[in-house]
Design an enzyme around this catalytic site. Structure first.
Site, PDB file in Angstrom:
ATOM      1  N   TYR A  34       0.826  -1.212   0.000  1.00  0.00           N
ATOM      2  CA  TYR A  34       0.000   0.000   0.000  1.00  0.00           C
ATOM      3  C   TYR A  34       0.852   1.250   0.000  1.00  0.00           C
ATOM      4  O   TYR A  34       2.078   1.178   0.140  1.00  0.00           O
ATOM      5  CB  TYR A  34      -0.954  -0.004   1.202  1.00  0.00           C
ATOM      6  CG  TYR A  34      -0.290   0.323   2.519  1.00  0.00           C
ATOM      7  CD1 TYR A  34       0.548  -0.593   3.157  1.00  0.00           C
ATOM      8  CD2 TYR A  34      -0.480   1.552   3.129  1.00  0.00           C
ATOM      9  CE1 TYR A  34       1.152  -0.277   4.361  1.00  0.00           C
ATOM     10  CE2 TYR A  34       0.128   1.869   4.344  1.00  0.00           C
ATOM     11  CZ  TYR A  34       0.944   0.944   4.950  1.00  0.00           C
ATOM     12  OH  TYR A  34       1.557   1.248   6.136  1.00  0.00           O
ATOM     13  N   ARG A  53       7.887   4.172  -4.837  1.00  0.00           N
ATOM     14  CA  ARG A  53       7.977   3.234  -3.705  1.00  0.00           C
ATOM     15  C   ARG A  53       6.953   2.115  -3.850  1.00  0.00           C
ATOM     16  O   ARG A  53       7.220   0.958  -3.512  1.00  0.00           O
ATOM     17  CB  ARG A  53       7.806   3.977  -2.381  1.00  0.00           C
ATOM     18  CG  ARG A  53       8.078   3.082  -1.186  1.00  0.00           C
ATOM     19  CD  ARG A  53       8.104   3.850   0.120  1.00  0.00           C
ATOM     20  NE  ARG A  53       6.816   4.434   0.424  1.00  0.00           N
ATOM     21  CZ  ARG A  53       6.599   5.244   1.460  1.00  0.00           C
ATOM     22  NH1 ARG A  53       7.583   5.568   2.279  1.00  0.00           N
ATOM     23  NH2 ARG A  53       5.395   5.744   1.682  1.00  0.00           N
ATOM     24  N   ARG A 101      -7.520 -20.881  -0.973  1.00  0.00           N
ATOM     25  CA  ARG A 101      -6.445 -20.660  -0.006  1.00  0.00           C
ATOM     26  C   ARG A 101      -5.294 -21.656  -0.167  1.00  0.00           C
ATOM     27  O   ARG A 101      -5.486 -22.860   0.012  1.00  0.00           O
ATOM     28  CB  ARG A 101      -6.995 -20.743   1.433  1.00  0.00           C
ATOM     29  CG  ARG A 101      -5.967 -20.325   2.460  1.00  0.00           C
ATOM     30  CD  ARG A 101      -6.467 -20.464   3.890  1.00  0.00           C
ATOM     31  NE  ARG A 101      -5.452 -19.992   4.823  1.00  0.00           N
ATOM     32  CZ  ARG A 101      -4.375 -20.702   5.181  1.00  0.00           C
ATOM     33  NH1 ARG A 101      -4.203 -21.905   4.699  1.00  0.00           N
ATOM     34  NH2 ARG A 101      -3.491 -20.185   6.010  1.00  0.00           N
ATOM     35  N   HIS A 103      -0.727 -21.241   0.232  1.00  0.00           N
ATOM     36  CA  HIS A 103       0.308 -20.229   0.452  1.00  0.00           C
ATOM     37  C   HIS A 103       0.951 -19.753  -0.843  1.00  0.00           C
ATOM     38  O   HIS A 103       1.224 -18.571  -1.016  1.00  0.00           O
ATOM     39  CB  HIS A 103       1.402 -20.779   1.377  1.00  0.00           C
ATOM     40  CG  HIS A 103       0.989 -20.855   2.816  1.00  0.00           C
ATOM     41  ND1 HIS A 103      -0.116 -21.564   3.234  1.00  0.00           N
ATOM     42  CD2 HIS A 103       1.536 -20.311   3.928  1.00  0.00           C
ATOM     43  CE1 HIS A 103      -0.227 -21.453   4.550  1.00  0.00           C
ATOM     44  NE2 HIS A 103       0.766 -20.691   4.998  1.00  0.00           N
ATOM     45  N   LYS A 148       6.441  -1.781   1.843  1.00  0.00           N
ATOM     46  CA  LYS A 148       5.277  -1.174   2.502  1.00  0.00           C
ATOM     47  C   LYS A 148       4.121  -2.164   2.372  1.00  0.00           C
ATOM     48  O   LYS A 148       3.226  -2.032   1.534  1.00  0.00           O
ATOM     49  CB  LYS A 148       4.954   0.205   1.898  1.00  0.00           C
ATOM     50  CG  LYS A 148       4.145   1.076   2.851  1.00  0.00           C
ATOM     51  CD  LYS A 148       4.171   2.523   2.461  1.00  0.00           C
ATOM     52  CE  LYS A 148       3.166   3.370   3.220  1.00  0.00           C
ATOM     53  NZ  LYS A 148       3.383   3.508   4.655  1.00  0.00           N
ATOM     54  N   GLU A 180      13.274   2.221  13.491  1.00  0.00           N
ATOM     55  CA  GLU A 180      12.312   3.292  13.197  1.00  0.00           C
ATOM     56  C   GLU A 180      11.213   3.221  14.258  1.00  0.00           C
ATOM     57  O   GLU A 180      11.365   2.542  15.273  1.00  0.00           O
ATOM     58  CB  GLU A 180      11.749   3.130  11.779  1.00  0.00           C
ATOM     59  CG  GLU A 180      11.063   1.806  11.550  1.00  0.00           C
ATOM     60  CD  GLU A 180      10.522   1.622  10.133  1.00  0.00           C
ATOM     61  OE1 GLU A 180      10.402   2.593   9.373  1.00  0.00           O
ATOM     62  OE2 GLU A 180      10.192   0.463   9.808  1.00  0.00           O
ATOM     63  N   LEU A 204      11.348   1.345   6.718  1.00  0.00           N
ATOM     64  CA  LEU A 204      10.644   1.789   5.522  1.00  0.00           C
ATOM     65  C   LEU A 204      11.369   3.032   4.982  1.00  0.00           C
ATOM     66  O   LEU A 204      11.665   3.947   5.757  1.00  0.00           O
ATOM     67  CB  LEU A 204       9.190   2.157   5.861  1.00  0.00           C
ATOM     68  CG  LEU A 204       8.388   2.493   4.612  1.00  0.00           C
ATOM     69  CD1 LEU A 204       7.931   1.212   3.918  1.00  0.00           C
ATOM     70  CD2 LEU A 204       7.188   3.367   4.929  1.00  0.00           C
TER      71      LEU A 204
HETATM   72  C1  LIG Z   1       6.852   1.815   9.535  1.00  0.00           C
HETATM   73  C2  LIG Z   1       6.881   3.173   8.913  1.00  0.00           C
HETATM   74  N1  LIG Z   1       8.055   3.828   8.829  1.00  0.00           N
HETATM   75  C3  LIG Z   1       8.133   5.061   8.286  1.00  0.00           C
HETATM   76  C4  LIG Z   1       7.007   5.712   7.795  1.00  0.00           C
HETATM   77  C5  LIG Z   1       7.130   7.089   7.181  1.00  0.00           C
HETATM   78  O1  LIG Z   1       6.992   7.042   5.783  1.00  0.00           O
HETATM   79  P1  LIG Z   1       6.464   8.284   4.956  1.00  0.00           P
HETATM   80  O2  LIG Z   1       7.347   9.431   5.331  1.00  0.00           O
HETATM   81  O3  LIG Z   1       6.645   7.876   3.544  1.00  0.00           O
HETATM   82  O4  LIG Z   1       5.049   8.509   5.340  1.00  0.00           O
HETATM   83  C6  LIG Z   1       5.773   5.056   7.831  1.00  0.00           C
HETATM   84  C7  LIG Z   1       4.569   5.722   7.293  1.00  0.00           C
HETATM   85  O5  LIG Z   1       3.470   5.273   7.426  1.00  0.00           O
HETATM   86  C8  LIG Z   1       5.704   3.756   8.399  1.00  0.00           C
HETATM   87  O6  LIG Z   1       4.539   3.099   8.471  1.00  0.00           O
END
Ligand SMILES: Cc1ncc(COP(=O)(O)O)c(C=O)c1O
Length: 287
Positions: A34, A53, A101, A103, A148, A180, A204
Site C-alpha cells: 500500500y 515506492r 487458499r 500459500h 510497505k 524506526e 521503511l
Molecule cells: C513503519 C513506517 N516507517 C516510516 C514511515 C514514514 O513514511 P512516509 O514518510 O513515507 O510517510 C511510515 C509511514 O506510514 C511507516 O509506516
C-alpha cells in the site's frame, strides 16, 4: 458532494458499498502492499516518489503493477475531487487478489486495487509546540521492513504498546541499534548533528525522511546517515519522528524521561519551519 467515495477494481462507490471476496489474499495472508499520499490544497505531495515506492514494494512481493503511473495519477486526482476537504490522505493498496487458499501464488489471479481518501490530520498545534511522548521497545518485526506491506501486525502490536503507555509512538531498536517507529522514521540530534539510520531492509524508506535529509543538506544543517546506537538515542538532545501525516514532530519524553530540555529543540524548530515553507512552495508551484 458525497462523502467517503472509494475506488475498488475499476469503480467508484460509497465506502459502505465496497466489498471484496473473503478469499482475497490481502485478507487471508496480508499478501499486498500500500501507499499513503498526503494531499494539501487538493494537490498530492511527492506523488512521483510514492508511486516509485509502490513499484518497489510490488517488485519485492513479485506482483506486477496493475496500473501505469499515469493511471494511478488520474485515479488519485479523481478520488481527491470526489471527496470533501482540501487536505486529504489518499490511501491505496494492491493485493494479489482472491484465490482458493494456498500459500503459494495462484497461477492466474486478478489483483485487487482499492483506494480511499481520509481527512488529513496533521499533528495539532499543541503537539508541534510541546512535542510528544514516546516509549522504546525491541523491534520484533520481520526482516523486510523496506516493503510497505499490508501485513502490519508487528507495527500494530508496537503501536498499541505506545498507546497503552499514553504515548504517541514507539521508538524501536534491533540488536542495540535504532530502526524506526511503528508508523514513522526517527531522527536524533547529538551535538548539533542530525543522525538517522540508513535505508535498508530494516526500515521503511520514508518519503518524509528524504524530504528532511534534502532540507538539511540544502540548509547546511550538519547530518549523517549512519547506524545510531540505543545509547545514542537515549542520550540525544533531540529526537524527532517523521511521516507523511505526522510531518516532523519532536519527541520530548522517551520512556517518561525528558529528551534534552524537555521542549522541542532548536534544530527541530528550524526543520519544522523549513518543512512548512517547502510544502507551501511545492503546493504554490502545483496550483
Ligand atoms: C513503519 C513506517 N516507517 C516510516 C514511515 C514514514 O513514511 P512516509 O514518510 O513515507 O510517510 C511510515 C509511514 O506510514 C511507516 O509506516
Amino acid at each position: 458532494m458525497a462523502a467517503d467515495i472509494v475506488y475498488l477494481n475499476g469503480e467508484f462507490m460509497p465506502l459502505a458499498e465496497a466489498r471484496i471476496p473473503v478469499l482475497d489474499r490481502g485478507f487471508i495472508f496480508g499478501d499486498g502492499v500500500y501507499e499513503v499520499v498526503p494531499v494539501y490544497s487538493r494537490h498530492p505531495f511527492r506523488l512521483g516518489e510514492h508511486l516509485r515506492r509502490l513499484q518497489y514494494s510490488l517488485d519485492a512481493i513479485r506482483l506486477s503493477n496493475p496500473l501505469r503511473d499515469e493511471e494511478w495519477t488520474k485515479l488519485i486526482s479523481e478520488i481527491i475531487a470526489r471527496n470533501s476537504g482540501d487536505d486529504q490522505a489518499v490511501y491505496f493498496q494492491v493485493t494479489r487478489g482472491a484465490a482458493p487458499r494456498a500459500h503459494e501464488f495462484p497461477a492466474v489471479v486478478k489483483p485487487t486495487v482499492f483506494m480511499m481518501s481520509n481527512a488529513m490530520k496533521t499533528p495539532p498545534r499543541e503537539q508541534v509546540e510541546q512535542g510528544v511522548a514516546c516509549i522504546t521497545a525491541s523491534d520484533l518485526r520481520w526482516l523486510k521492513c523496506d516493503i510497505k506491506s499490508v501485513s502490519l501486525l508487528g507495527n500494530c502490536l508496537a503501536k498499541q504498546l505506545a498507546v497503552d503507555a499514553g504515548a504517541v509512538e514507539v521508538v524501536m531498536f534491533r540488536d542495540g541499534y535504532l530502526t524506526e517507529a511503528s508508523a514513522s522514521n526517527v531522527f536524533v540530534v547529538r551535538d548539533g548533528v542530525l543522525l538517522t539510520p540508513p535505508k535498508n531492509h530494516l526500515i521503511l524508506p520514508g518519503i518524509t525522511y528524504d524530504v528532511v535529509l534534502e532540507l538539511a543538506a540544502a540548509n547546511k544543517i550538519p547530518c549523517a546517515v549512519r547506524e545510531v546506537s540505543e545509547q545514542e538515542v537515549k542520550t540525544a538532545q533531540e529526537i524527532w519522528v517523521t511521516s507523511s501525516t505526522k510531518e516532523v514532530l519532536a519527541v520530548t519524553t522517551l520512556d517518561g524521561r525528558a529528551v534534552g530540555s524537555g521542549k522541542p529543540g532548536a534544530v527541530f524548530r528550524r526543520m519544522h519551519a523549513l518543512y512548512q515553507e517547502f510544502k507551501q512552495t511545492v503546493m504554490r508551484r502545483a496550483a
